[in-house]
Design a protein around this motif. Sequence first.
Motif, PDB file in Angstrom:
ATOM      1  N   ARG A  67       0.829  -1.201   0.000  1.00 47.75           N
ATOM      2  CA  ARG A  67       0.000   0.000   0.000  1.00 47.75           C
ATOM      3  C   ARG A  67       0.867   1.256   0.000  1.00 47.75           C
ATOM      4  O   ARG A  67       2.011   1.236   0.408  1.00 47.75           O
ATOM      5  CB  ARG A  67      -0.918   0.016   1.222  1.00 47.75           C
ATOM      6  N   ARG A  68       0.271   2.337  -0.451  1.00 42.39           N
ATOM      7  CA  ARG A  68       0.946   3.625  -0.432  1.00 42.39           C
ATOM      8  C   ARG A  68       0.731   4.306   0.919  1.00 42.39           C
ATOM      9  O   ARG A  68      -0.208   3.989   1.643  1.00 42.39           O
ATOM     10  CB  ARG A  68       0.400   4.541  -1.549  1.00 42.39           C
ATOM     11  N   ILE A  69       1.578   5.280   1.217  1.00 45.48           N
ATOM     12  CA  ILE A  69       1.391   6.098   2.409  1.00 45.48           C
ATOM     13  C   ILE A  69       1.953   7.485   2.122  1.00 45.48           C
ATOM     14  O   ILE A  69       3.048   7.629   1.558  1.00 45.48           O
ATOM     15  CB  ILE A  69       2.074   5.474   3.645  1.00 45.48           C
ATOM     16  N   GLY A  70       1.173   8.487   2.472  1.00 49.25           N
ATOM     17  CA  GLY A  70       1.597   9.862   2.263  1.00 49.25           C
ATOM     18  C   GLY A  70       2.339  10.412   3.466  1.00 49.25           C
ATOM     19  O   GLY A  70       2.335   9.817   4.556  1.00 49.25           O
ATOM     20  N   PHE A  71       2.948  11.577   3.288  1.00 47.64           N
ATOM     21  CA  PHE A  71       3.721  12.171   4.372  1.00 47.64           C
ATOM     22  C   PHE A  71       2.828  12.544   5.549  1.00 47.64           C
ATOM     23  O   PHE A  71       3.241  12.441   6.705  1.00 47.64           O
ATOM     24  CB  PHE A  71       4.463  13.411   3.866  1.00 47.64           C
ATOM     25  N   GLY A  72       1.603  12.979   5.274  1.00 44.40           N
ATOM     26  CA  GLY A  72       0.704  13.368   6.362  1.00 44.40           C
ATOM     27  C   GLY A  72       0.374  12.202   7.270  1.00 44.40           C
ATOM     28  O   GLY A  72       0.502  12.293   8.509  1.00 44.40           O
ATOM     29  N   ALA A  73      -0.045  11.078   6.670  1.00 44.84           N
ATOM     30  CA  ALA A  73      -0.365   9.893   7.465  1.00 44.84           C
ATOM     31  C   ALA A  73       0.875   9.344   8.154  1.00 44.84           C
ATOM     32  O   ALA A  73       0.833   8.907   9.314  1.00 44.84           O
ATOM     33  CB  ALA A  73      -1.000   8.827   6.576  1.00 44.84           C
TER      34      ALA A  73
END
Length: 362
Positions: free
Chosen positions: A140-146
């Motif tokens: 899965r992807r993950i963004g900097f915010g999460a």
Amino acid sequence: MTYPSGPYGHGYGYGYGYAPPPPKPGVIPLAPLGLGDVLTGVFSTYGRYWKQLVGMTLIAYTGAAVVMAGAFTAAFLAVGDDVDRLAGMPSGQSPEFADVQPLIVAFGLAWLASVAGWVVFNGLAAASVPVVLQEAVLGRRIGFGALWRRAWSRVGSVIGSVVLSTLAMILPMVLVFVGAAFLFVALITDLADAASGSDHDSAGLAVTGLLFFLLTFATLPLSVWLWVKFSLATTAAVIERQGPVGSLRRSSALVRGSWWRIFGITLLIGLMVGVVSVVIQQIISFVGMVPVSAYSPGDNPTPSDVLGVFGGVVVLVTVAQLITQAVFAPFLPLVSGLLYIDQRIRRENLGQSLAQTAAAPH
């Protein structure tokens, strides 16, 4: 998000006595990992999530540097007059303690603030790697915010687990130094007695040296054993949301029976990363010294000219080495994280739970 644990059935039967390969939704197959799988998982995770890994490390290093610079700047501004007064004292006159006390207090507080900032921001960097690895294993992807929110929520537990495991590792070394101090006193006493001509057995010198060697030999392996024993604590603090003490207990339980395997893989990959990192940093330092060696100061160089050349080189080399450290820093935490997942797959049948989590709508 925490990984569920618990037994699962052996649902991978495939007919004709064969079994299909284990599922691989992300960077590793959801089965017990060998050395090749760990290496592949480390480089695959780094390749897919390098922006998050290097970015969070750079944020941590930059934040720690900003805190340190701000703390010492504030300290200098607070006691600048005292510094000028001490610098302007007549030659031969020694300052009293009351004159230097404000400087000691101000710069002591600045040092404490710098240490606190370094600990917090490095805890953030350490907490971010298992968060990224969670998503990498699931594909899965993950963004900097999460990533920031999840890592920041575990900073306290990560710092606590690192502090406790470090104390456990250095305690044997402290005992070595304490023992060395006593042996040193005994050695000096022996030498003083021998110099005074007293009747003293010189064999005591050999005994003290032998005891110090045996003490060192006994405690260094203990420190290494504790380091491996608690090497999975940071990952447990993040993925299982354990507290500091619980993280150490969890790591100890997962490492039990696999100490040599975890030690060997960690040491091998650590040496590989360390050698490459040192070589690159040496190349950067060598390249940075080229302008300095080629610099011709002329007949009457001013201090500002010399400072401009050397200061610029120091800044550039420091920034380049900082970036290099940020690039290589995530590798060993990734190794520890993959070994943590591997141990749970082997001991707790985590593979199917991860496969089900990966297949569920995100």
